[in-house]
Write a protein that holds these residues in place. Structure first.
Motif, PDB file in Angstrom:
ATOM      1  N   GLU A 253       0.829  -1.213   0.000  1.00  0.00           N
ATOM      2  CA  GLU A 253       0.000   0.000   0.000  1.00  0.00           C
ATOM      3  C   GLU A 253       0.865   1.265   0.000  1.00  0.00           C
ATOM      4  N   THR A 254       0.535   2.183  -0.910  1.00  0.00           N
ATOM      5  CA  THR A 254       1.200   3.483  -0.906  1.00  0.00           C
ATOM      6  C   THR A 254       0.318   4.499  -0.185  1.00  0.00           C
ATOM      7  N   LEU A 255       0.956   5.360   0.602  1.00  0.00           N
ATOM      8  CA  LEU A 255       0.235   6.431   1.298  1.00  0.00           C
ATOM      9  C   LEU A 255       0.466   7.758   0.585  1.00  0.00           C
ATOM     10  N   ASP A 256       1.196   7.696  -0.537  1.00  0.00           N
ATOM     11  CA  ASP A 256       1.534   8.892  -1.288  1.00  0.00           C
ATOM     12  C   ASP A 256       0.453   9.163  -2.352  1.00  0.00           C
ATOM     13  N   PHE A 257       0.728  10.077  -3.283  1.00  0.00           N
ATOM     14  CA  PHE A 257      -0.287  10.443  -4.279  1.00  0.00           C
ATOM     15  C   PHE A 257      -0.410   9.378  -5.364  1.00  0.00           C
ATOM     16  N   TRP A 258      -1.592   9.337  -5.997  1.00  0.00           N
ATOM     17  CA  TRP A 258      -1.846   8.432  -7.117  1.00  0.00           C
ATOM     18  C   TRP A 258      -3.031   8.957  -7.919  1.00  0.00           C
ATOM     19  N   GLU A 259      -2.906   8.947  -9.219  1.00  0.00           N
ATOM     20  CA  GLU A 259      -4.007   9.308 -10.115  1.00  0.00           C
ATOM     21  C   GLU A 259      -3.891   8.475 -11.385  1.00  0.00           C
ATOM     22  N   GLN A 260      -5.031   8.221 -12.005  1.00  0.00           N
ATOM     23  CA  GLN A 260      -5.025   7.609 -13.332  1.00  0.00           C
ATOM     24  C   GLN A 260      -5.232   8.734 -14.348  1.00  0.00           C
ATOM     25  N   ILE A 261      -4.317   8.838 -15.333  1.00  0.00           N
ATOM     26  CA  ILE A 261      -4.316   9.994 -16.239  1.00  0.00           C
ATOM     27  C   ILE A 261      -5.185   9.675 -17.452  1.00  0.00           C
ATOM     28  N   LYS A 262      -6.482   9.911 -17.329  1.00  0.00           N
ATOM     29  CA  LYS A 262      -7.403   9.576 -18.415  1.00  0.00           C
ATOM     30  C   LYS A 262      -7.740  10.770 -19.288  1.00  0.00           C
ATOM     31  N   THR A 263      -7.760  11.970 -18.720  1.00  0.00           N
ATOM     32  CA  THR A 263      -8.248  13.146 -19.441  1.00  0.00           C
ATOM     33  C   THR A 263      -7.259  14.304 -19.309  1.00  0.00           C
ATOM     34  N   PRO A 264      -7.367  15.310 -20.180  1.00  0.00           N
ATOM     35  CA  PRO A 264      -6.516  16.494 -20.031  1.00  0.00           C
ATOM     36  C   PRO A 264      -6.678  17.183 -18.677  1.00  0.00           C
ATOM     37  N   GLY A 265      -7.914  17.183 -18.140  1.00  0.00           N
ATOM     38  CA  GLY A 265      -8.133  17.799 -16.831  1.00  0.00           C
ATOM     39  C   GLY A 265      -7.289  17.142 -15.749  1.00  0.00           C
ATOM     40  N   ILE A 266      -7.307  15.802 -15.725  1.00  0.00           N
ATOM     41  CA  ILE A 266      -6.509  15.080 -14.733  1.00  0.00           C
ATOM     42  C   ILE A 266      -5.014  15.285 -14.994  1.00  0.00           C
ATOM     43  N   SER A 267      -4.629  15.447 -16.267  1.00  0.00           N
ATOM     44  CA  SER A 267      -3.200  15.650 -16.556  1.00  0.00           C
ATOM     45  C   SER A 267      -2.703  16.954 -15.942  1.00  0.00           C
ATOM     46  N   LEU A 268      -3.567  17.976 -15.894  1.00  0.00           N
ATOM     47  CA  LEU A 268      -3.162  19.242 -15.272  1.00  0.00           C
ATOM     48  C   LEU A 268      -2.967  19.048 -13.762  1.00  0.00           C
ATOM     49  N   LYS A 269      -3.850  18.247 -13.155  1.00  0.00           N
ATOM     50  CA  LYS A 269      -3.695  17.927 -11.734  1.00  0.00           C
ATOM     51  C   LYS A 269      -2.398  17.140 -11.501  1.00  0.00           C
ATOM     52  N   CYS A 270      -2.120  16.176 -12.386  1.00  0.00           N
ATOM     53  CA  CYS A 270      -0.914  15.350 -12.234  1.00  0.00           C
ATOM     54  C   CYS A 270       0.349  16.173 -12.436  1.00  0.00           C
ATOM     55  N   SER A 271       0.287  17.151 -13.329  1.00  0.00           N
ATOM     56  CA  SER A 271       1.428  18.033 -13.530  1.00  0.00           C
ATOM     57  C   SER A 271       1.768  18.746 -12.220  1.00  0.00           C
ATOM     58  N   SER A 272       0.726  19.179 -11.500  1.00  0.00           N
ATOM     59  CA  SER A 272       0.965  19.866 -10.218  1.00  0.00           C
ATOM     60  C   SER A 272       1.540  18.906  -9.181  1.00  0.00           C
ATOM     61  N   LEU A 273       1.094  17.642  -9.196  1.00  0.00           N
ATOM     62  CA  LEU A 273       1.626  16.647  -8.248  1.00  0.00           C
ATOM     63  C   LEU A 273       3.102  16.386  -8.512  1.00  0.00           C
ATOM     64  N   TYR A 274       3.481  16.263  -9.782  1.00  0.00           N
ATOM     65  CA  TYR A 274       4.886  16.038 -10.113  1.00  0.00           C
ATOM     66  C   TYR A 274       5.741  17.266  -9.796  1.00  0.00           C
ATOM     67  N   LEU A 275       5.213  18.469 -10.079  1.00  0.00           N
ATOM     68  CA  LEU A 275       5.960  19.690  -9.754  1.00  0.00           C
ATOM     69  C   LEU A 275       6.241  19.752  -8.248  1.00  0.00           C
ATOM     70  N   ALA A 276       5.233  19.393  -7.445  1.00  0.00           N
ATOM     71  CA  ALA A 276       5.419  19.386  -5.986  1.00  0.00           C
ATOM     72  C   ALA A 276       6.455  18.340  -5.574  1.00  0.00           C
ATOM     73  N   GLN A 277       6.462  17.195  -6.269  1.00  0.00           N
ATOM     74  CA  GLN A 277       7.425  16.133  -5.945  1.00  0.00           C
ATOM     75  C   GLN A 277       8.863  16.566  -6.263  1.00  0.00           C
ATOM     76  N   TYR A 278       9.025  17.423  -7.289  1.00  0.00           N
ATOM     77  CA  TYR A 278      10.368  17.881  -7.656  1.00  0.00           C
ATOM     78  C   TYR A 278      11.098  18.532  -6.476  1.00  0.00           C
ATOM     79  N   ARG A 279      10.333  19.130  -5.555  1.00  0.00           N
ATOM     80  CA  ARG A 279      10.970  19.774  -4.392  1.00  0.00           C
ATOM     81  C   ARG A 279      11.897  18.793  -3.677  1.00  0.00           C
ATOM     82  N   TYR A 280      11.507  17.514  -3.669  1.00  0.00           N
ATOM     83  CA  TYR A 280      12.266  16.499  -2.925  1.00  0.00           C
ATOM     84  C   TYR A 280      13.182  15.689  -3.844  1.00  0.00           C
ATOM     85  N   THR A 281      12.753  15.494  -5.113  1.00  0.00           N
ATOM     86  CA  THR A 281      13.500  14.591  -5.993  1.00  0.00           C
ATOM     87  C   THR A 281      14.386  15.326  -7.001  1.00  0.00           C
TER      88      THR A 281
END
Length: 415
Positions: A253-281
């Motif tokens: 089980e992961t306690l971190d973020f997860w999304e299925q990228i089905k639509t452009p709308g979700i891709s914008l949300k996922c872009s923000s999740l990855y940008l936030a992850q860059y702070r650490y990675t």
């Protein structure tokens, strides 16, 4: 098995052009796996995650896009990460497990002890090294990455029940009509090579059934329309469901973020999740600036080195700006993806939007939406080479490629 003998091969399923239809108009220009999230191609996030797996020897991308669409990318990322990445084209869709099986000779070439299997259209922190350690402790054939979601949304995915102590997968059902569990399948797996024996078992069973049907002509007529091709095997319904509860499959089980990228709308949300992850990675990928010599940057922002941004612009949070984009004086960008060769002229505003390749937004124009990632018109999308003229307002709309807008539009799909 000692670590010196261990080898890991990663396989990323990238689908094909018949898949990314919900991703239009963005997938009209570029295969969905190469669409940028957080400034990097979608498929690059799982590839980079695989790089962190100890003893990784090879990454395969499997799909039915044309090979030429991936050739340049695969060559570049192999050199950049110093890990061999290879694209393998299916002759036709074989299902998630069937696709894996059809290239078993390539996958087993390096005699791997473990096979990591990921779906490209998943946005996650991909905790692969920890998941691999858990998989070895469990000692089963496979381990599935799972996450807890709301009971209301669970039935959109594969729901599963696991033993709370041993984490053994006890029950699995794909998109059930009634509530089973709030734990869902994340589309990330680790298997031993025994997975190929399990898939072969499904093939054999299918062939036997088909032979029996041919002997019974009435049943053959009834089932001819319903039967799946013998070589089409789905990982979820054909492998996970039948093997659940047999001490072969386990969950992590992961306690971190997860999304299925089905639509452009979700891709914008996922872009923000990855940008936030860059702070650490990858903090080097994030822009900074205070409005003196460079633009004012607020929150997590990616700007490609070749993009030109005026120092009086205000960018962020959650913005990624791609190659050769030109951002003019006084421009305000919030929660958006700006693709290659876009020009945004003075004092324009873009909020909750994706601006397609080679598009232009005129002076004092606004391209915006409410930012409901799940709604059909929750973000505004401009396809390739859309021209929004000066002082035009585009709200909650989708504009297909090569259109010129000289009047304002609200909640429209412009074909």
């Amino acid at each position: 098995m000692g670590s010196s003998e261990e080898r890991v091969v990663a396989v990323i399923m990238v689908g094909g052009p018949t898949k990314g239809t919900r991703f239009r108009p963005l997938s009209l220009n570029v295969p969905k796996p190469l669409f940028p999230l957080g400034g990097q191609p979608m498929v690059q996030h799982p590839i980079v995650a695989c790089k962190s797996i100890p003893n990784l020897v090879q990454i395969y991308l499997i799909g039915f896009h044309e090979e030429r669409e991936f050739a340049l990318y695969v060559s570049a990322i192999s050199n950049e990460l110093r890990v061999p990445v290879r694209y393998l084209k299916e002759d036709k869709p074989h299902g998630s497990a069937g696709g894996l099986y059809s290239f078993r000779d390539y996958i087993m070439e390096d005699d791997p002890s473990h096979i990591v299997l990921l779906n490209c259209d998943v946005c996650s922190s991909f905790p692969l090294p920890d998941m691999l350690e858990a998989h070895k402790r469990y000692g089963g054939m496979g381990t599935v990455l799972v996450i807890k979601v709301s009971a209301e949304s669970a039935n959109q995915f594969g729901e599963l029940v696991a033993d709370p102590v041993t984490n053994e997968l006890l029950h699995y059902t794909e998109k059930p009509e009634t509530f089973v569990s709030d734990r869902i399948n994340c589309g990330v797996y680790i298997f031993t090579p025994d997975i190929f024996t399990a898939i072969q078992g499904v093939f054999t069973e299918r062939k036997d059934r088909a032979n029996l049907r041919r002997m019974n002509s009435f049943e053959a007529l009834q089932s001819a329309t319903k039967a799946l091709p013998v070589d089409y095997v789905r990982l979820d319904q054909d492998i996970l469901s039948p093997l659940a509860g047999k001490k072969k499959l386990y969950t992590y089980e992961t306690l971190d973020f997860w999304e299925q990228i089905k639509t452009p709308g979700i891709s914008l949300k996922c872009s923000s999740l990855y940008l936030a992850q860059y702070r650490y990675t990858s903090p080097h990928l994030l822009a900074s600036g205070d409005g003196t010599k460079t633009a004012t940057i607020i929150g997590d922002v990616y700007i490609h080195p070749s993009a030109k941004v005026h120092p009086s612009a205000k960018i962020g949070p959650n913005v990624s700006i791609s190659a050769n984009a030109r951002i003019g004086a006084g421009v305000r960008l919030i929660s958006c993806i700006i693709l290659d060769d876009v020009e945004i002229k003075e004092n324009a505003v873009v909020i909750h939007a994706i601006v397609g390749w080679k598009s232009s937004i005129g002076k004092w124009s606004r391209v915006q939406a409410e930012g409901d990632y799940n709604a059909k018109l929750g973000i505004t999308i401009l396809g390739e080479a859309v021209a929004v003229e000066d002082e035009v307002v585009v709200v909650n709309s989708i504009v297909l490629p090569n259109k010129t807008l000289n009047v304002s539009v609200h909640e429209e799909i412009i074909l």
